[in-house]
Enzyme design. Structure first.
Site, PDB file in Angstrom:
ATOM      1  N   CYS A  84       0.838  -1.209   0.000  1.00 18.77           N
ATOM      2  CA  CYS A  84       0.000   0.000   0.000  1.00 18.77           C
ATOM      3  C   CYS A  84       0.868   1.252   0.000  1.00 18.77           C
ATOM      4  CB  CYS A  84      -0.918  -0.001   1.227  1.00 18.77           C
ATOM      5  SG  CYS A  84      -1.898   1.504   1.406  1.00 18.77           S
ATOM      6  N   CYS A 202      -0.565   4.682  -6.278  1.00 19.64           N
ATOM      7  CA  CYS A 202      -1.666   3.988  -5.614  1.00 19.64           C
ATOM      8  C   CYS A 202      -1.823   2.628  -6.282  1.00 19.64           C
ATOM      9  CB  CYS A 202      -2.962   4.785  -5.719  1.00 19.64           C
ATOM     10  SG  CYS A 202      -4.401   3.901  -5.064  1.00 19.64           S
TER      11      CYS A 202
END
Length: 239
Positions: A84, A202
């Site tokens: 992440c 992302c």
């Protein structure tokens, strides 16, 4: 199991699946035994990183991530892979609870930008596409601005809203890979804001890049760089 690494994922799960799929696809192999040894921790219930960073939630995701690191460090993986991007806001805090190295995805991405798009005549203009949490916490901006050879372009609110909608509304909430919106965002950043390259910060955007396999617009996909470094280190440990 010896000579293995641990993937700390689940943020989100589809993006983690994309990471693992890409990891396996890129691993040189001719038999089952050629694939890499790894432990996948798909911790889907880690609180939302962006919501906490923006002050919209009191649930600190770092608490759960530190618990994971403490739980799995005794297994002695060679390194942890944090899939992440936004979670790298807590990187220093996370490294404080484990003796095992944690790969730093933003630094790998910046290194790739300089290697692939660095210029001698002027700084390279890098547009950062990421969650609002990643943008607000300056996870990528700090790493980029550490280099004089880079100018950072943060999306205006109109484009950031589109990026947020693509990540949360379309992919996370509805499992919809909105290719039209994705291409529109890339085009605006390149043509209207004069970016030389776009940094995909992302994992949901990395998923879009893998699905579309677009070649119209120059991008550096942080997750892709993380995959390559993971494979390099894992093969090095095997030797």
């Amino acid at each position: 199991m010896k000579n293995f690494f641990a993937i700390l994922g689940g943020m989100g799960t589809l993006a983690t699946e994309a990471f693992v799929q890409l990891l396996n696809e890129r691993t040189p192999n001719h038999s089952d035994q050629d694939y890499l040894n790894y432990l996948l921790i798909n911790h889907a219930t880690v609180p939302d990183r962006t919501a906490f960073i923006l002050g919209k939630s009191n649930e600190n995701p770092a608490t759960k991530l530190k618990e994971d690191l403490i739980q799995y460090t005794p297994l002695q993986p060679n390194f942890f892979v944090l899939t992440c991007n936004t979670a790298h806001h807590f990187y220093d805090e996370l490294t404080s609870v484990t003796s095992v190295p944690i790969l730093h995805m933003p630094r790998l991405a910046v290194k790739a930008i300089l290697a692939k798009f660095g210029r001698d005549d002027r700084p390279v203009r890098v547009g950062v596409l990421a969650t609002e949490g990643t943008i607000q916490s300056k996870v990528y901006e700090k790493e980029l601005l550490a280099h004089q050879e880079i100018d950072v372009v943060i999306p205006p609110m109109e484009i950031q809203t589109q990026v947020t909608n693509l990540i949360y509304r379309d992919i996370k909430e509805n499992n919809f890979l909105n290719e039209e919106l994705y291409f529109s965002i890339l085009e605006k950043m390149i043509k209207e804001h004069a970016c030389d390259v776009l940094l995909l910060g992302c994992t949901e955007l990395s998923l879009m890049e893998e699905v579309t396999k677009q070649t119209l617009y120059p991008v550096v996909d942080a997750q892709s760089e993380l995959v390559d470094e993971t494979i390099r280190l894992a093969l090095e440990a095997r030797d």
